[in-house]
Scaffold this motif. Structure first.
Motif, PDB file in Angstrom:
ATOM      1  N   GLU A 235      25.679  -8.148   4.207  1.00 45.98           N
ATOM      2  CA  GLU A 235      25.118  -9.085   3.221  1.00 45.98           C
ATOM      3  C   GLU A 235      24.484 -10.276   3.941  1.00 45.98           C
ATOM      4  N   PRO A 236      23.441 -10.874   3.350  1.00 49.06           N
ATOM      5  CA  PRO A 236      22.893 -12.104   3.939  1.00 49.06           C
ATOM      6  C   PRO A 236      23.823 -13.296   3.680  1.00 49.06           C
ATOM      7  N   TYR A 237      23.837 -14.224   4.642  1.00 50.62           N
ATOM      8  CA  TYR A 237      24.611 -15.452   4.434  1.00 50.62           C
ATOM      9  C   TYR A 237      24.014 -16.237   3.271  1.00 50.62           C
ATOM     10  N   GLN A 238      24.898 -16.788   2.447  1.00 46.74           N
ATOM     11  CA  GLN A 238      24.489 -17.675   1.364  1.00 46.74           C
ATOM     12  C   GLN A 238      24.371 -19.100   1.902  1.00 46.74           C
ATOM     13  N   ASN A 239      23.795 -19.954   1.103  1.00 42.53           N
ATOM     14  CA  ASN A 239      23.785 -21.380   1.419  1.00 42.53           C
ATOM     15  C   ASN A 239      25.070 -22.020   0.893  1.00 42.53           C
ATOM     16  N   GLU A 240      25.437 -23.149   1.488  1.00 40.71           N
ATOM     17  CA  GLU A 240      26.636 -23.901   1.062  1.00 40.71           C
ATOM     18  C   GLU A 240      27.916 -23.071   1.165  1.00 40.71           C
ATOM     19  N   ILE A 241      28.099 -22.475   2.339  1.00 41.29           N
ATOM     20  CA  ILE A 241      29.366 -21.785   2.651  1.00 41.29           C
ATOM     21  C   ILE A 241      29.752 -22.113   4.092  1.00 41.29           C
ATOM     22  N   ALA A 242      31.016 -21.886   4.405  1.00 42.15           N
ATOM     23  CA  ALA A 242      31.483 -22.012   5.792  1.00 42.15           C
ATOM     24  C   ALA A 242      31.593 -20.639   6.431  1.00 42.15           C
ATOM     25  N   VAL A 243      31.478 -20.606   7.765  1.00 48.73           N
ATOM     26  CA  VAL A 243      31.662 -19.372   8.534  1.00 48.73           C
ATOM     27  C   VAL A 243      32.646 -19.678   9.655  1.00 48.73           C
ATOM     28  N   ASN A 244      33.728 -18.943   9.712  1.00 51.12           N
ATOM     29  CA  ASN A 244      34.639 -19.045  10.853  1.00 51.12           C
ATOM     30  C   ASN A 244      34.189 -18.057  11.920  1.00 51.12           C
ATOM     31  N   MET A 245      34.129 -18.520  13.158  1.00 47.85           N
ATOM     32  CA  MET A 245      33.623 -17.676  14.236  1.00 47.85           C
ATOM     33  C   MET A 245      34.671 -17.632  15.337  1.00 47.85           C
ATOM     34  N   GLU A 246      35.504 -16.579  15.323  1.00 51.48           N
ATOM     35  CA  GLU A 246      36.444 -16.408  16.437  1.00 51.48           C
ATOM     36  C   GLU A 246      35.816 -15.406  17.385  1.00 51.48           C
ATOM     37  N   LEU A 247      35.299 -15.920  18.484  1.00 50.33           N
ATOM     38  CA  LEU A 247      34.510 -15.123  19.410  1.00 50.33           C
ATOM     39  C   LEU A 247      35.180 -15.161  20.783  1.00 50.33           C
ATOM     40  N   ALA A 248      34.515 -14.596  21.762  1.00 48.21           N
ATOM     41  CA  ALA A 248      35.048 -14.580  23.122  1.00 48.21           C
ATOM     42  C   ALA A 248      33.992 -14.018  24.032  1.00 48.21           C
ATOM     43  N   ALA A 249      34.265 -14.096  25.318  1.00 50.87           N
ATOM     44  CA  ALA A 249      33.526 -13.307  26.279  1.00 50.87           C
ATOM     45  C   ALA A 249      34.544 -12.724  27.242  1.00 50.87           C
ATOM     46  N   CYS A 250      34.112 -11.671  27.926  1.00 49.97           N
ATOM     47  CA  CYS A 250      34.998 -10.949  28.829  1.00 49.97           C
ATOM     48  C   CYS A 250      34.207 -10.614  30.088  1.00 49.97           C
ATOM     49  N   HIS A 251      34.838 -10.779  31.229  1.00 43.73           N
ATOM     50  CA  HIS A 251      34.218 -10.397  32.503  1.00 43.73           C
ATOM     51  C   HIS A 251      35.268  -9.616  33.287  1.00 43.73           C
ATOM     52  N   ASN A 252      34.937  -8.387  33.649  1.00 48.86           N
ATOM     53  CA  ASN A 252      35.897  -7.533  34.365  1.00 48.86           C
ATOM     54  C   ASN A 252      37.251  -7.478  33.666  1.00 48.86           C
ATOM     55  N   ARG A 253      37.223  -7.398  32.364  1.00 46.03           N
ATOM     56  CA  ARG A 253      38.408  -7.289  31.488  1.00 46.03           C
ATOM     57  C   ARG A 253      39.183  -8.600  31.325  1.00 46.03           C
ATOM     58  N   TYR A 254      38.715  -9.698  31.890  1.00 46.74           N
ATOM     59  CA  TYR A 254      39.370 -10.999  31.715  1.00 46.74           C
ATOM     60  C   TYR A 254      38.632 -11.792  30.642  1.00 46.74           C
ATOM     61  N   HIS A 255      39.402 -12.371  29.719  1.00 50.54           N
ATOM     62  CA  HIS A 255      38.843 -12.976  28.514  1.00 50.54           C
ATOM     63  C   HIS A 255      38.886 -14.493  28.508  1.00 50.54           C
ATOM     64  N   SER A 256      37.881 -15.074  27.875  1.00 48.84           N
ATOM     65  CA  SER A 256      37.938 -16.466  27.428  1.00 48.84           C
ATOM     66  C   SER A 256      37.517 -16.499  25.956  1.00 48.84           C
ATOM     67  N   PRO A 257      38.476 -16.556  25.051  1.00 51.49           N
ATOM     68  CA  PRO A 257      38.143 -16.678  23.626  1.00 51.49           C
ATOM     69  C   PRO A 257      37.719 -18.107  23.277  1.00 51.49           C
ATOM     70  N   LEU A 258      36.969 -18.229  22.190  1.00 51.70           N
ATOM     71  CA  LEU A 258      36.469 -19.538  21.750  1.00 51.70           C
ATOM     72  C   LEU A 258      36.178 -19.436  20.252  1.00 51.70           C
ATOM     73  N   ALA A 259      36.771 -20.332  19.467  1.00 51.85           N
ATOM     74  CA  ALA A 259      36.556 -20.301  18.013  1.00 51.85           C
ATOM     75  C   ALA A 259      36.016 -21.642  17.521  1.00 51.85           C
ATOM     76  N   ARG A 260      35.100 -21.562  16.578  1.00 52.86           N
ATOM     77  CA  ARG A 260      34.581 -22.745  15.902  1.00 52.86           C
ATOM     78  C   ARG A 260      34.287 -22.377  14.445  1.00 52.86           C
ATOM     79  N   THR A 261      34.131 -23.391  13.609  1.00 55.30           N
ATOM     80  CA  THR A 261      33.704 -23.177  12.225  1.00 55.30           C
ATOM     81  C   THR A 261      32.379 -23.900  12.008  1.00 55.30           C
ATOM     82  N   MET A 262      31.489 -23.252  11.282  1.00 57.10           N
ATOM     83  CA  MET A 262      30.208 -23.883  10.943  1.00 57.10           C
ATOM     84  C   MET A 262      30.048 -23.870   9.430  1.00 57.10           C
ATOM     85  N   TYR A 263      29.536 -24.991   8.906  1.00 53.10           N
ATOM     86  CA  TYR A 263      29.200 -25.042   7.483  1.00 53.10           C
ATOM     87  C   TYR A 263      27.692 -24.936   7.358  1.00 53.10           C
TER      88      TYR A 263
END
Lengths: 391, 391
Positions: A235-263
């Motif tokens: 679905e397309p994102y609506q206007n006037e909503i929040a999005v939680n983004m729990e993301l990460a990156a991985c290098h050679n199986r080692y992780h650094s997760p990073l989460a933020r919220t955007m309105y």
């Protein structure tokens, strides 16, 4: 070719044997893919069939046992001698009558270890109830001992090279989060935003690449921000909503997760704005409290006191040890930042601190991955801590 | 909101109860995430902590039990009434003293089912040895019965809407494979090619999106084509090497895998070219043999006879039932195309037939996902079967 020096693997095996000796375990059967990788270097997406690494107090090198077609993969990725790599026949795979743990038991018997005390990872991923029962049935004279998390606890303090991999993952994670913030917008399909996130995760930087992360991007939006583990739709994102983004990156199986919220929109709700300020302050204060000698529960208490002043409380833990891993989890299941956890912080322990508030129909998340340093902490990513607003 | 009609979920539960009755099971504890989704619609990346769906012969709707923070996710994705969704407290998560299966046992006790016959999925992913032991310990008067694959076998014949999802995944898979062939080239880093593959998987088409696949892209190249489950590095592709590409696409958790091999360079080795022709002929003949009434082992025999004429043999199975799934596997662990499997093909059974030859230091792969039709088969992707060569 294994990614660490032979000496580093030998040191890992040595520490594992020390822990086995303390617990009275002669032979350790390791099923957790991260623990298998840690002890041997083995890296392949083959954990969907039973496979193990065996560590015996009597022998220097571990033994890898897996599906026959994956034995070449073990030769390519581990430091083990070829004769320590054993493939089982394909008719053991998902068979109603045979089970790969019969091969593991035969190998243990053939080395005369079937009357020893055998450690198994009782609550590990990919060590099923059936796997344990088959081992027991085929080794009736062995004594079994729960060795859950034995190797995971050995992993808790990272080496210089492990830290380097997590720092590299942290640099990729910054790009990933920026890409998410740049891409998510009203009218853009959720899947198209996630596609750009994946692309950024895997490309990495110009000098090193990214690996698959042990969680997929978790991107609940709108009312679904009330819960953390939903993924995405088309679905397309609506206007006037929040999005939680729990993301990460991985290098050679080692992780650094990073989460933020955007309105997305001009009118973020007051409770979201207010909560975001309290959470970010709590995150900052908890990070400031990180240093060697402090316990995990003391860190959580710092956070708890900050949010209590604003009349908030959070039942769930605020973080956990993180590093080398495979799906379904980048967490190591050892130390958690929560009441009752008396683990004492030491330099080069690494955590993902995730401050997530999930309410009835909205939520806010902010997280950091970091290592404990001699005097405090170092986050792996450098990214503003705030509620992002995209008008 | 669940993706299928309530009637379709009810029919799935009805069939599950029929199978339970046949096996003498009163209460079924389902841990496999695909089976949980199949029975309720639940979809979230939360299977890294213990969670179950309970089906009782005595009650109409299943019960979902999971981590408290995921209960809102269950409310968003399942058709269950809110009172059938039970969240456990966060201090059960990865705790050295508490275990979520204690909550499951309490729920079973509170409904008076603790003297019944309880089915558990003994060899399922995410049902650990510890989970089973905790259930047994907390339900000492229950009788346990191995219900491994009970729901998976109910899943083997797909509904019209399930087939539609797999067809959509097949259309995405065509784009994914074409993108891989277009992108892989000498000097391009492996991670950069995989980044484009991921992006294509998740974008889907203009009218529907893609979901994460239960295997990551498997892209071994050069000597590593001798083994199937290696992923990628950040090294650039060399000239005059082969790349095995076992890829897929997923739509609403339904998969269509697709594998091909490409040679980069002007001089493909004769044994690779020759083998590719035999394998493609074997694939074509085996697919031509697909129709209702034929057994899985008969299909494998067709393949075996083709390659035997060329002096080749393959130990491993040539395919398996495929569809709805979660990492680490898109296979359903029920029917396999191999000797001894007497499963009789029926319309709308769906398989991934993968012809992979993995030699000492090279290999070749060609695969198709298909459904059994009334008179034969329909592949979900339409893509040339051959050794691709990129000069």
């Amino acid at each position: 070719m294994a990614l660490f020096s032979i000496e580093e693997y030998q040191e890992r095996v040595r520490k594992t044997k020390m822990s086995m000796t303390e617990k009275g375990i002669d032979v350790l059967v390791v099923s957790d893919p991260a623990n298998m990788n840690y002890l041997t270097g083995y890296d392949g997406w083959s954990f969907y069939v039973p496979q193990v690494v065996i560590v015996s107090l009597e022998e220097d090198q571990p033994i890898w046992i897996g599906r026959g077609m994956d034995a070449n993969g073990a030769k390519h990725t581990t430091y083990l001698s070829n004769e320590r790599i054993i493939g089982y026949a394909d008719d053991y795979v998902q068979s109603p009558i045979k089970h790969p743990m019969q091969v593991v038991a035969d190998e243990i018997k053939s080395r005369g270890w079937d009357t020893k005390t055998i450690g198994t990872e009782m609550d590990a991923y990919y060590f099923s109830a059936k796997s344990f029962i088959e081992l027991q049935k085929n080794l009736p004279n062995a004594k079994f001992h729960d060795a859950n998390l034995l190797v995971s606890w050995v992993r808790i303090i990272k080496s210089a090279r492990e830290i380097e991999f997590m720092q590299k993952a942290g640099k990729i994670a910054e790009r990933v989060m920026q890409k998410a913030i740049d891409t998510v917008a009203p009218g853009v399909r959720e899947c198209d935003a996630v596609a750009e996130i994946y692309r950024t995760q895997i490309r990495g930087t110009d000098t090193y690449g990214g690996d698959y992360t042990s969680f997929v991007p978790m991107m609940p939006c709108g009312e679904k921000t009330s819960t953390p583990h939903l993924t995405w739709t088309d679905e397309p994102y609506q206007n006037e909503i929040a999005v939680n983004m729990e993301l990460a990156a991985c290098h050679n199986r080692y992780h650094s997760p990073l989460a933020r919220t955007m309105y997305i929109g001009k009118n973020p709700p007051g409770n979201l704005v207010d909560t975001s300020k309290v959470v970010v302050e709590g995150c900052n204060k908890a990070l400031d409290a990180i240093k060697p000698g402090v316990t995990c529960e003391e860190i959580e208490l710092v956070w708890r006191q900050v949010i209590a002043q604003a009349g908030l409380e959070k039942e769930s833990r605020i973080g956990y040890s993180v590093g080398l891993n495979y799906p379904p989890d980048w967490g190591e299941h050892t130390a958690s930042l929560r009441p009752g956890d008396k683990t004492v912080l030491e330099p080069n322990m690494t955590f993902h601190m995730i401050l997530g508030m999930w309410m009835d129909d909205w939520g806010f998340e902010c997280s950091e991955s970091f290592r404990v340093t001699d005097g405090g902490h170092e986050t792996f990513a450098n990214f503003p801590r705030k509620l992002f607003i995209k008008e």
